[in-house]
Write an enzyme that holds these catalytic residues in place. Structure first.
Site, PDB file in Angstrom:
ATOM      1  CE  LYS A 175      -2.183   2.278   3.297  1.00 48.72           C
ATOM      2  NZ  LYS A 175      -2.084   3.652   2.485  1.00 48.72           N
ATOM      3  CD  GLU A 250      14.134   1.424   7.874  1.00 54.37           C
ATOM      4  OE1 GLU A 250      14.667   2.521   8.307  1.00 54.37           O
ATOM      5  OE2 GLU A 250      14.797   0.368   7.999  1.00 54.37           O
ATOM      6  CB  CYS A 284      12.884   9.916   7.439  1.00 58.60           C
ATOM      7  SG  CYS A 284      14.018   8.949   6.017  1.00 58.60           S
ATOM      8  CD  GLU A 385       9.756  13.054  11.165  1.00 60.10           C
ATOM      9  OE1 GLU A 385       8.619  12.500  11.456  1.00 60.10           O
ATOM     10  OE2 GLU A 385      10.422  12.404  10.543  1.00 60.10           O
TER      11      GLU A 385
HETATM   12  P1  NDP Z   1       2.159   7.605   8.218  1.00 62.99           P
HETATM   13  O1  NDP Z   1       2.962   6.900   9.303  1.00 62.99           O
HETATM   14  O2  NDP Z   1       1.067   8.361   8.371  1.00 62.99           O
HETATM   15  O3  NDP Z   1       1.773   6.678   6.882  1.00 62.99           O
HETATM   16  C1  NDP Z   1       2.881   5.850   6.294  1.00 62.99           C
HETATM   17  C2  NDP Z   1       2.012   4.660   5.616  1.00 62.99           C
HETATM   18  O4  NDP Z   1       1.316   4.008   6.633  1.00 62.99           O
HETATM   19  C3  NDP Z   1       0.907   5.295   4.905  1.00 62.99           C
HETATM   20  O5  NDP Z   1       0.838   4.494   3.633  1.00 62.99           O
HETATM   21  C4  NDP Z   1      -0.274   5.211   5.691  1.00 62.99           C
HETATM   22  O6  NDP Z   1      -1.320   5.351   4.818  1.00 62.99           O
HETATM   23  C5  NDP Z   1       0.014   3.960   6.241  1.00 62.99           C
HETATM   24  N1  NDP Z   1      -0.721   3.866   7.716  1.00 62.99           N
HETATM   25  C6  NDP Z   1      -1.263   4.691   8.404  1.00 62.99           C
HETATM   26  N2  NDP Z   1      -1.835   4.260   9.317  1.00 62.99           N
HETATM   27  C7  NDP Z   1      -1.662   2.948   9.149  1.00 62.99           C
HETATM   28  C8  NDP Z   1      -2.179   2.032  10.535  1.00 62.99           C
HETATM   29  N3  NDP Z   1      -2.856   2.193  11.430  1.00 62.99           N
HETATM   30  N4  NDP Z   1      -1.798   0.501   9.896  1.00 62.99           N
HETATM   31  C9  NDP Z   1      -1.100   0.348   8.779  1.00 62.99           C
HETATM   32  N5  NDP Z   1      -0.767   1.494   7.907  1.00 62.99           N
HETATM   33  C10 NDP Z   1      -1.117   2.710   8.303  1.00 62.99           C
HETATM   34  O7  NDP Z   1       3.382   8.477   7.773  1.00 62.99           O
HETATM   35  P2  NDP Z   1       3.437   9.532   6.750  1.00 62.99           P
HETATM   36  O8  NDP Z   1       2.909   9.171   5.370  1.00 62.99           O
HETATM   37  O9  NDP Z   1       3.016  10.744   7.176  1.00 62.99           O
HETATM   38  O10 NDP Z   1       4.963   9.675   6.306  1.00 62.99           O
HETATM   39  C11 NDP Z   1       5.584  10.638   7.039  1.00 62.99           C
HETATM   40  C12 NDP Z   1       6.681   9.742   8.190  1.00 62.99           C
HETATM   41  O11 NDP Z   1       7.526   8.759   7.696  1.00 62.99           O
HETATM   42  C13 NDP Z   1       7.685  10.805   8.876  1.00 62.99           C
HETATM   43  O12 NDP Z   1       7.566  10.498  10.166  1.00 62.99           O
HETATM   44  C14 NDP Z   1       8.931  10.296   8.133  1.00 62.99           C
HETATM   45  O13 NDP Z   1      10.096  10.389   9.085  1.00 62.99           O
HETATM   46  C15 NDP Z   1       8.966   8.778   8.093  1.00 62.99           C
HETATM   47  N6  NDP Z   1       9.940   8.210   7.171  1.00 62.99           N
HETATM   48  C16 NDP Z   1      10.666   7.485   7.450  1.00 62.99           C
HETATM   49  C17 NDP Z   1      11.580   7.042   6.688  1.00 62.99           C
HETATM   50  C18 NDP Z   1      12.929   6.171   7.202  1.00 62.99           C
HETATM   51  O14 NDP Z   1      13.454   5.452   6.440  1.00 62.99           O
HETATM   52  N7  NDP Z   1      12.938   6.169   8.461  1.00 62.99           N
HETATM   53  C19 NDP Z   1      11.758   7.612   5.370  1.00 62.99           C
HETATM   54  C20 NDP Z   1      10.603   8.116   4.797  1.00 62.99           C
HETATM   55  C21 NDP Z   1       9.579   8.766   5.814  1.00 62.99           C
HETATM   56  P3  NDP Z   1      -2.102   6.575   4.440  1.00 62.99           P
HETATM   57  O15 NDP Z   1      -1.217   7.717   3.748  1.00 62.99           O
HETATM   58  O16 NDP Z   1      -3.433   6.463   3.852  1.00 62.99           O
HETATM   59  O17 NDP Z   1      -2.569   7.226   5.871  1.00 62.99           O
END
Ligand code: NDP
Length: 483
Positions: A175, A250, A284, A385
């Site tokens: 997803k 991550e 990130c 963050e």
């Molecule tokens: P989210 O945690 O909101 O979402 C990440 C993904 O998880 C999306 O596809 C989201 O879907 C999905 N998701 C949300 N809630 C659930 C759940 N309860 N169960 C399963 N899946 C779920 O993060 P963001 O998209 O806002 O991304 C930003 C974050 O990602 C920042 O904190 C950033 O630091 C981190 N990040 C970390 C990296 C790393 O390698 N450490 C690299 C890049 C980003 P939907 O969008 O539809 O809600």
């Protein structure tokens, strides 16, 4: 703008969601809806998991060469459609087109090629302990892997998970973020075009709390690779712990950039600005806390601000734009709230802090690169963050102090250290509690290296053999050579 309809990719077919409900997909540079994406639910996830489960025995038993060849074909086909992918990424995410062209899409292609090649060279370990026994370790695919990725580097991070999962013989239910689904949709079409067997990769679109939740809690999904926010990661860990699922998380970062007085200052300024504001600060690994040794603080700060002035904020397709649009209205508002909070906490605004309305794109979501000083390490601005173009700068006296400052948040993803004294660089690298250290550089990636964070930045490592180990289960076999 014509309205496009995105579909799920399940069992090799592009299909509407079971409920027939769709969600608006926005173009951040204009603020307009330009596509509809499936609002998938548990029924869609169930179909995707069933399809992946059925495909698993066939896929895992294909020869490694054959599996690898599918990944090479996917990479080649994305390359054939390079411009379409790069345009789609910029339209969906708001990032400068230059970044899509030079970073996101090339790295997505590289992910498929890298794991197509890596898996061919992955060998079982064997241990000859004494005269009478030999141990060898089989690495077997696990089954259906859930791959869930965020919106900041959409196809790049999506493929970073999917490629090793498939290469090692797992089948996948994936997803992308609901905010940036488009290149994942293009990837579905690529898989159809190259004839990837049905069910090997399934892509379900929708909201994380619904479709994502259904994926991670599904009993037939034993392994999950997730990149996203720390809160979501905690949530997934809670749900999956009683089922003993294998997890790679991550998560977020609040990364320190450490600048010592003996560094090459021009290079340090140039790269620290890049580290703070590339991709609108939505990486990130962005360096959002900048610590500069006192003796060069004023000089560095002035040069940093001069360089910020060259970061033109504008329509992402324009060659002049160094900073594009913020990914969504909700995130734009969150960043603006953080800017207000920094002021309330006593931060002195050194640069930026305002919204921008580029001509012809007044309804898009744009924010100036922003820099604050005068904020101590315990305030929320330095602890949380923000994931936007907002950084803080502050002076430090000596090595011990800066190590303590660098380690003062719950995160531990990355750092970049600037000094010409190599002994000091190695010393500090060893003492900062992060998973990734750059010395006199930033964001240089080699796909063979372990990638991931400590503390609340995550669990486990991806990249290179780490990802191959994550997506396989080790089975040790001990053989007597005497019987
Ligand atoms: P989210 O945690 O909101 O979402 C990440 C993904 O998880 C999306 O596809 C989201 O879907 C999905 N998701 C949300 N809630 C659930 C759940 N309860 N169960 C399963 N899946 C779920 O993060 P963001 O998209 O806002 O991304 C930003 C974050 O990602 C920042 O904190 C950033 O630091 C981190 N990040 C970390 C990296 C790393 O390698 N450490 C690299 C890049 C980003 P939907 O969008 O539809 O809600």
């Amino acid at each position: 703008m014509s309205m496009e309809i995105i579909e799920n990719y399940i069992d090799g077919k592009l299909v509407a969601p079971n409920s027939n409900q769709y969600i608006d997909n926005f173009c951040p540079s204009t603020g307009e809806v330009y596509a509809k994406i499936p609002n998938s639910d548990i029924d869609d996830v169930q179909k995707a998991v069933e399809s992946a489960k059925n495909a698993f025995p066939i896929w895992k038993n294909l020869s490694i060469e054959k599996r690898s060849s599918y990944l090479y074909k996917i990479a080649d086909e994305i390359e054939n459609q390079f411009d379409q992918f790069a345009h789609a990424e910029t339209k969906d995410n708001g990032k400068p087109f230059k970044l899509s062209k030079h970073v996101d899409i090339p790295r997505a292609i590289a992910n498929f090629r890298f794991y197509a090649g890596a898996v061919l060279h992955f060998a079982s370990e064997s241990h000859k302990g004494n005269q009478d026994f030999i141990n060898y370790t089989l690495r077997e695919p696990i089954g259906v892997a859930a791959c869930i990725s965020p919106w900041n580097l959409p196809l790049y991070l999506f493929s970073w998970k999917i490629a090793p999962a498939l290469a090692t013989g797992n089948t996948v239910v994936a997803k992308p973020s609901e905010v940036t689904p488009y290149t994942a949709y293009l990837l579905s079409k690529v898989c159809q075009k190259v004839g990837l067997p049905n069910g090997v990769l399934n892509i379900v679109h929708g909201i994380g709390a619904k479709a994502g939740h259904a994926m991670v809690s599904h009993p037939d999904v034993p392994t999950i690779s997730f990149t996203g926010g720390t809160k979501t990661g905690q949530n997934i860990a809670k749900i999956t712990a009683p089922m003993f699922k294998k997890l790679s998380l991550e998560l977020g970062g609040k990364n320190p950039t450490i600048v010592f007085e003996d560094c090459q200052i021009e290079e340090a300024v140039k790269t620290s600005v890049k580290a703070a504001y590339t991709n609108q600060g939505e990486i990130c690994l962005c360096g959002s806390r900048i610590y500069v040794q006192k003796s060069i603080y004023q000089k560095f700060k002035n040069a940093f601000i001069e360089r910020m002035k060259t970061l033109h904020v504008g329509e992402p397709m324009s060659e002049d734009s160094k900073i594009g649009a913020i990914v969504s209205k909700q995130h734009y508002e969150k960043i603006l709230e953080h800017i207000d909070l920094a002021k309330q906490e006593g931060g002195k605004l050194l640069f930026g802090g305002k919204t921008v309305q580029p001509e012809g794109f007044e309804n898009g979501w744009y924010i100036e690169p922003t820099l604050f000083e005068n904020l101590n390490e315990s305030c929320r601005t330095n602890q949380e963050e923000i994931f936007g173009p907002v950084a803080t700068i502050q002076p430090f006296e000596n090595e011990d102090e800066v190590i303590q400052l660098a380690n003062s948040t719950p995160y531990g993803l990355s750092t970049s250290i600037w000094t010409n004294n190599l002994a000091k660089a190695h010393r500090v690298a060893a003492k900062v509690n992060v998973g990734i250290v750059w010395i006199n550089c930033w964001l240089v990636r080699d796909l063979r290296t372990p990638f991931g964070g400590m503390k609340q930045s995550g669990l486990g490592r991806e990249g290179g053999w780490e990802a191959i180990r994550f997506f396989t289960e080790a089975k040790n076999v001990c053989v007597s050579t005497q019987v």
